[in-house]
Design a protein around this motif. Structure first.
Motif, short mmCIF file in Angstrom:
data_model
loop_
_atom_site.label_atom_id
_atom_site.label_comp_id
_atom_site.label_asym_id
_atom_site.label_seq_id
_atom_site.Cartn_x
_atom_site.Cartn_y
_atom_site.Cartn_z
N SER A 7 -4.89 10.77 -5.82
CA SER A 7 -3.64 10.01 -5.97
C SER A 7 -3.17 9.48 -4.63
O SER A 7 -3.39 10.10 -3.59
CB SER A 7 -2.54 10.91 -6.55
OG SER A 7 -2.88 11.38 -7.81
N ILE A 8 -2.49 8.33 -4.71
CA ILE A 8 -1.89 7.74 -3.52
C ILE A 8 -0.45 7.32 -3.85
O ILE A 8 -0.12 7.08 -5.02
CB ILE A 8 -2.68 6.52 -2.98
CG1 ILE A 8 -2.86 5.41 -4.05
CG2 ILE A 8 -4.05 6.94 -2.50
CD1 ILE A 8 -1.90 4.29 -3.89
N VAL A 9 0.37 7.26 -2.82
CA VAL A 9 1.74 6.75 -2.94
C VAL A 9 1.96 5.78 -1.79
O VAL A 9 1.72 6.11 -0.63
CB VAL A 9 2.80 7.87 -2.89
CG1 VAL A 9 4.20 7.28 -2.97
CG2 VAL A 9 2.57 8.90 -3.98
N ILE A 10 2.43 4.57 -2.15
CA ILE A 10 2.74 3.54 -1.14
C ILE A 10 4.23 3.27 -1.18
O ILE A 10 4.78 2.96 -2.24
CB ILE A 10 1.98 2.23 -1.42
CG1 ILE A 10 0.47 2.47 -1.42
CG2 ILE A 10 2.37 1.16 -0.40
CD1 ILE A 10 -0.32 1.29 -1.93
N GLN A 11 4.88 3.38 -0.03
CA GLN A 11 6.30 3.03 0.12
C GLN A 11 6.36 1.55 0.48
O GLN A 11 5.84 1.14 1.51
CB GLN A 11 6.96 3.86 1.21
CG GLN A 11 8.41 3.53 1.46
CD GLN A 11 9.30 3.90 0.30
OE1 GLN A 11 9.23 5.00 -0.21
NE2 GLN A 11 10.14 2.98 -0.13
N SER A 12 6.98 0.75 -0.39
CA SER A 12 6.98 -0.70 -0.22
C SER A 12 7.82 -1.16 0.96
O SER A 12 8.87 -0.59 1.25
CB SER A 12 7.49 -1.37 -1.49
OG SER A 12 7.46 -2.77 -1.34
N THR A 13 7.35 -2.23 1.58
CA THR A 13 8.13 -2.90 2.62
C THR A 13 8.67 -4.24 2.12
O THR A 13 9.61 -4.78 2.68
CB THR A 13 7.29 -3.14 3.89
OG1 THR A 13 6.10 -3.85 3.54
CG2 THR A 13 6.95 -1.82 4.56
N ASN A 14 8.07 -4.78 1.06
CA ASN A 14 8.54 -6.07 0.54
C ASN A 14 9.35 -5.95 -0.75
O ASN A 14 9.91 -6.94 -1.21
CB ASN A 14 7.40 -7.08 0.40
CG ASN A 14 6.32 -6.65 -0.58
OD1 ASN A 14 6.10 -5.47 -0.79
ND2 ASN A 14 5.65 -7.61 -1.16
N TYR A 15 9.41 -4.77 -1.35
CA TYR A 15 10.29 -4.48 -2.48
C TYR A 15 11.07 -3.21 -2.11
O TYR A 15 10.66 -2.10 -2.44
CB TYR A 15 9.49 -4.28 -3.78
CG TYR A 15 8.86 -5.55 -4.28
CD1 TYR A 15 9.60 -6.47 -5.01
CD2 TYR A 15 7.53 -5.84 -3.99
CE1 TYR A 15 9.03 -7.66 -5.44
CE2 TYR A 15 6.95 -7.02 -4.42
CZ TYR A 15 7.71 -7.92 -5.15
OH TYR A 15 7.13 -9.09 -5.58
#
Length: 121
Positions: free
Chosen positions: A59-67
């Motif tokens: 699993s991965i989690v990405i913290q958005s910079t454009n939303y």
């Protein structure tokens, strides 16, 4: 407020782009075109990469910079019988809409839902 109000209710996903996310390392900056049919690009920082049970769950989690406020979670599960399933969601606890990843035949799609509709399920 709606975070994805200007995006369609369903978005076909380029699975190769999506699956490649599982090869990234934590702290990497990511910019991924989730669909070839729309201009939906998700950018952010990979804040979590987890692999468990001899890589049967990744699993991965990405913290958005454009939303702002949104996080994209994506997981691959390899079951005992060899079947591989995928789950994913783009969600912000500050907004009233989100996207769930679903398989529709051979195609993966993001389906827009209301935040409270999903919480009440």
């Amino acid at each position: 407020p709606q975070l994805f109000q200007f995006l369609p209710d369903t978005i076909p996903v380029d699975f190769n782009n999506l699956n490649s996310l599982l090869n990234y390392k934590e702290e990497n900056l990511v910019s991924i075109e989730l669909s070839n049919n729309t201009s939906f690009v998700f950018q952010g920082k990979l804040i979590s990469v987890v692999s468990k049970y001899e890589n049967r769950i990744k699993s991965i989690v990405i913290q958005s910079t454009n939303y702002p406020g949104a996080r994209f979670t994506f997981s691959r599960v390899t079951h005992e019988d060899g079947l591989i399933t995928y789950t994913g969601r783009i969600i912000s606890f500050l907004h009233g809409d989100l996207y769930n990843l679903r398989k529709n035949g051979e195609q993966f799609i993001l389906i827009k839902k209301g935040f409270y509709d999903v919480i009440n399920e």
